[in-house]
Write a protein that holds these residues in place. Sequence first.
Motif, short mmCIF file in Angstrom:
data_model
loop_
_atom_site.label_atom_id
_atom_site.label_comp_id
_atom_site.label_asym_id
_atom_site.label_seq_id
_atom_site.Cartn_x
_atom_site.Cartn_y
_atom_site.Cartn_z
N ARG A 5 1.22 -23.69 -0.34
CA ARG A 5 2.26 -22.22 -0.33
C ARG A 5 2.20 -21.87 1.00
NH1 ARG A 5 0.80 -16.96 -0.60
NH2 ARG A 5 2.15 -15.55 -1.86
N GLU A 6 3.37 -21.82 1.56
CA GLU A 6 3.90 -21.10 2.76
C GLU A 6 3.63 -19.66 2.78
OE1 GLU A 6 7.24 -20.87 6.20
OE2 GLU A 6 7.49 -22.15 4.18
N ARG A 21 -5.41 -15.24 11.70
CA ARG A 21 -5.61 -15.52 10.19
C ARG A 21 -7.03 -15.52 10.04
NH1 ARG A 21 -0.27 -18.52 8.26
NH2 ARG A 21 1.13 -16.70 7.74
N ASP A 22 -7.67 -16.31 10.95
CA ASP A 22 -9.13 -16.58 10.94
C ASP A 22 -9.90 -15.23 10.85
OD1 ASP A 22 -9.05 -19.26 10.71
OD2 ASP A 22 -9.56 -19.67 12.89
N THR A 62 1.88 -9.79 2.06
CA THR A 62 1.04 -8.99 1.09
C THR A 62 -0.57 -9.19 1.21
OG1 THR A 62 1.15 -10.75 -0.46
CG2 THR A 62 2.96 -9.40 -0.62
N LYS A 63 -1.17 -8.36 0.51
CA LYS A 63 -2.77 -8.49 0.20
C LYS A 63 -2.86 -9.78 -0.43
CE LYS A 63 -5.02 -5.80 -2.28
NZ LYS A 63 -5.83 -4.72 -2.93
N GLU A 64 -2.24 -10.14 -1.23
CA GLU A 64 -2.15 -11.57 -1.92
C GLU A 64 -2.35 -12.69 -1.12
OE1 GLU A 64 -0.38 -8.97 -3.01
OE2 GLU A 64 -1.24 -8.47 -4.86
N ASP A 65 -1.43 -12.63 -0.07
CA ASP A 65 -1.42 -13.50 0.88
C ASP A 65 -2.78 -13.91 1.67
OD1 ASP A 65 1.49 -14.11 0.58
OD2 ASP A 65 1.93 -12.97 2.43
N VAL A 66 -3.62 -12.64 1.93
CA VAL A 66 -4.74 -12.86 2.54
C VAL A 66 -5.75 -13.55 1.53
CG1 VAL A 66 -6.75 -11.44 3.46
CG2 VAL A 66 -4.34 -10.68 3.66
N LEU A 67 -5.67 -13.25 0.31
CA LEU A 67 -6.65 -13.79 -0.61
C LEU A 67 -6.26 -15.47 -0.87
CD1 LEU A 67 -8.62 -13.64 -2.91
CD2 LEU A 67 -7.09 -12.85 -4.49
N TYR A 68 -5.04 -15.82 -0.96
CA TYR A 68 -4.79 -17.04 -0.96
C TYR A 68 -5.32 -17.88 0.33
CZ TYR A 68 -1.82 -21.35 -0.17
OH TYR A 68 -1.59 -22.46 0.32
N LEU A 69 -5.14 -17.23 1.63
CA LEU A 69 -5.57 -17.77 2.99
C LEU A 69 -7.16 -18.12 2.70
CD1 LEU A 69 -3.52 -15.71 5.43
CD2 LEU A 69 -3.16 -18.10 4.95
N LEU A 123 -4.74 -14.56 -7.75
CA LEU A 123 -3.83 -14.83 -6.80
C LEU A 123 -2.42 -14.70 -7.90
CD1 LEU A 123 -5.71 -18.11 -5.96
CD2 LEU A 123 -4.79 -16.72 -4.46
N SER A 124 -1.29 -15.01 -7.01
CA SER A 124 -0.15 -15.07 -7.57
C SER A 124 0.27 -16.57 -8.20
CB SER A 124 0.91 -15.03 -6.47
OG SER A 124 1.10 -15.97 -5.39
N LYS A 125 1.21 -16.67 -9.33
CA LYS A 125 1.54 -17.68 -10.01
C LYS A 125 1.66 -18.83 -9.22
CE LYS A 125 2.91 -15.25 -14.15
NZ LYS A 125 3.95 -14.92 -15.12
N ASP A 126 2.25 -18.98 -8.20
CA ASP A 126 2.83 -19.87 -7.10
C ASP A 126 1.32 -20.64 -6.58
OD1 ASP A 126 2.80 -17.43 -5.70
OD2 ASP A 126 4.20 -18.54 -4.29
N ALA A 127 0.57 -19.61 -6.36
CA ALA A 127 -0.56 -20.00 -5.38
C ALA A 127 -1.56 -20.53 -5.93
CB ALA A 127 -0.90 -18.78 -4.61
N LEU A 128 -1.91 -19.80 -7.33
CA LEU A 128 -3.09 -20.43 -8.18
C LEU A 128 -2.92 -22.00 -8.54
CD1 LEU A 128 -5.73 -19.85 -9.68
CD2 LEU A 128 -4.39 -19.18 -11.72
#
Length: 217
Positions: A5-6, A21-22, A62-69, A123-128
């Motif tokens: 996921r980008e 991001r680190d 989004t905050k969800e981006d952080v969780l994905y990372l 996580l979002s449906k596209d990230a999970l």
Amino acid sequence: MENKREVHASVKDERLVEKRRDQMIRGAVSLFKQKGFHRTTTREIAKAAGFSIGTLYEYIRTKEDVLYLVCDSIYEQVRLELEELDTDEGTVDGLKVGIAHYFQVMDRMQDEVLVMYQEAKSLSKDALPYVLRKELEMVAMVEKLIVRCVETGELELDEHQIHMLAQNVFVQGQMWGFRRWALQKRYSLQEYIDLQVELLFSGITGFEKQRRTGGVV
């Protein structure tokens, strides 16, 4: 394999994006552990990372981006650690070393792994799907160590037993972090590794004995 996921960033300097991001990931893990994903704000993540909320949004949307990372970073670190193992050796001793190494990785990353499993549902449906696929890849790396032992004749296990053993090893490594509040009162990390390896291989011996005799152990 699911495509990665980008995560959009307005900054074009890839090295700076990775650095920021680190910082974000380290700050977020601490906050998610203390407060949980939903109670943590992006402003708090920015502060923990050492920069402003405006700077934060130059690297994520989004905050969800952080969780994905966070999740993706954890699996990438585990993958790199496991790739250092000599998977071509094909000996039981080599397998035991590999299992011990994996457990040690889980010990070093126990906070990150705990946060990931607690919060992956957010996580979002596209990230999970991508994150779940990464977990299966980690199991496959453990499975590869076992397969080499079967190929060299060190172990006699069928395909189903190989896969189940790999799953057991994977979960038992994570259990050191999930159950540390109880386990660390009784065992050191090395004691935990030695006991789990002993129990795993007593089960393998039982499988092999059953196959040779054709009966119940």
